[in-house]
Design a protein around this motif. Sequence first.
Motif, PDB file in Angstrom:
ATOM      1  N   LEU A   1       0.820  -1.206   0.000  1.00  0.00           N
ATOM      2  CA  LEU A   1       0.000   0.000   0.000  1.00  0.00           C
ATOM      3  C   LEU A   1       0.856   1.258   0.000  1.00  0.00           C
ATOM      4  O   LEU A   1       0.540   2.243  -0.691  1.00  0.00           O
ATOM      5  CB  LEU A   1      -0.928   0.005   1.213  1.00  0.00           C
ATOM      6  N   LEU A   2       1.943   1.244   0.743  1.00  0.00           N
ATOM      7  CA  LEU A   2       2.844   2.385   0.781  1.00  0.00           C
ATOM      8  C   LEU A   2       3.490   2.619  -0.586  1.00  0.00           C
ATOM      9  O   LEU A   2       3.610   3.762  -1.049  1.00  0.00           O
ATOM     10  CB  LEU A   2       3.919   2.164   1.853  1.00  0.00           C
ATOM     11  N   ALA A   3       3.849   1.548  -1.263  1.00  0.00           N
ATOM     12  CA  ALA A   3       4.435   1.663  -2.602  1.00  0.00           C
ATOM     13  C   ALA A   3       3.414   2.256  -3.582  1.00  0.00           C
ATOM     14  O   ALA A   3       3.751   3.103  -4.411  1.00  0.00           O
ATOM     15  CB  ALA A   3       4.927   0.306  -3.085  1.00  0.00           C
ATOM     16  N   LEU A   4       2.161   1.817  -3.481  1.00  0.00           N
ATOM     17  CA  LEU A   4       1.111   2.378  -4.339  1.00  0.00           C
ATOM     18  C   LEU A   4       0.917   3.868  -4.056  1.00  0.00           C
ATOM     19  O   LEU A   4       0.739   4.671  -4.974  1.00  0.00           O
ATOM     20  CB  LEU A   4      -0.209   1.642  -4.120  1.00  0.00           C
ATOM     21  N   PHE A   5       0.940   4.249  -2.799  1.00  0.00           N
ATOM     22  CA  PHE A   5       0.786   5.643  -2.426  1.00  0.00           C
ATOM     23  C   PHE A   5       1.880   6.502  -3.049  1.00  0.00           C
ATOM     24  O   PHE A   5       1.611   7.537  -3.659  1.00  0.00           O
ATOM     25  CB  PHE A   5       0.805   5.770  -0.896  1.00  0.00           C
ATOM     26  N   PHE A   6       3.121   6.067  -2.907  1.00  0.00           N
ATOM     27  CA  PHE A   6       4.226   6.853  -3.456  1.00  0.00           C
ATOM     28  C   PHE A   6       4.202   6.872  -4.982  1.00  0.00           C
ATOM     29  O   PHE A   6       4.560   7.867  -5.599  1.00  0.00           O
ATOM     30  CB  PHE A   6       5.570   6.337  -2.937  1.00  0.00           C
ATOM     31  N   ARG A   7       3.773   5.784  -5.599  1.00  0.00           N
ATOM     32  CA  ARG A   7       3.679   5.770  -7.061  1.00  0.00           C
ATOM     33  C   ARG A   7       2.621   6.769  -7.536  1.00  0.00           C
ATOM     34  O   ARG A   7       2.854   7.556  -8.458  1.00  0.00           O
ATOM     35  CB  ARG A   7       3.321   4.365  -7.545  1.00  0.00           C
ATOM     36  N   ASP A   8       1.455   6.771  -6.881  1.00  0.00           N
ATOM     37  CA  ASP A   8       0.397   7.706  -7.261  1.00  0.00           C
ATOM     38  C   ASP A   8       0.798   9.151  -6.973  1.00  0.00           C
ATOM     39  O   ASP A   8       0.499  10.059  -7.744  1.00  0.00           O
ATOM     40  CB  ASP A   8      -0.901   7.377  -6.528  1.00  0.00           C
TER      41      ASP A   8
END
Length: 122
Positions: free
Chosen positions: A25-32
């Motif tokens: 989830l953290l990786a998705l947040f930073f990607r977005d």
Amino acid sequence: MDERGNAVKCEKILLGLTALFLAFLLALFFRDRAALGAAPVAVETEAAVPQESFMPDVQPLDVNAASAEELAELPGIGRVLAERIVDYRTEHGPFEAAEDLTEVSGIGERKLAELEGRITAE
């Protein structure tokens, strides 16, 4: 002790899976977040639109000749304000200019600006 060992092992596995899920989830947040930062965000604001684009063939209404019913159809002018305009015109004579409408109670500069291009005093 075997049961206790299995419970601890299951807890560690669940804790590890939870950590992996949170990392995902953290990786998705930073990607977005990075995608939003790279592309500029367009924000529309009010723009001055020429009157002809939304009222192409509107003929200005002569406030000296219009009836209360016709005046009431103007934006921001209701039945009561239209009656005040007619009463003022009857009492003081015809308006010399559209700006003279500010002498009528209830019509200020803002309302007069809304009526710009829609009224005339001939």
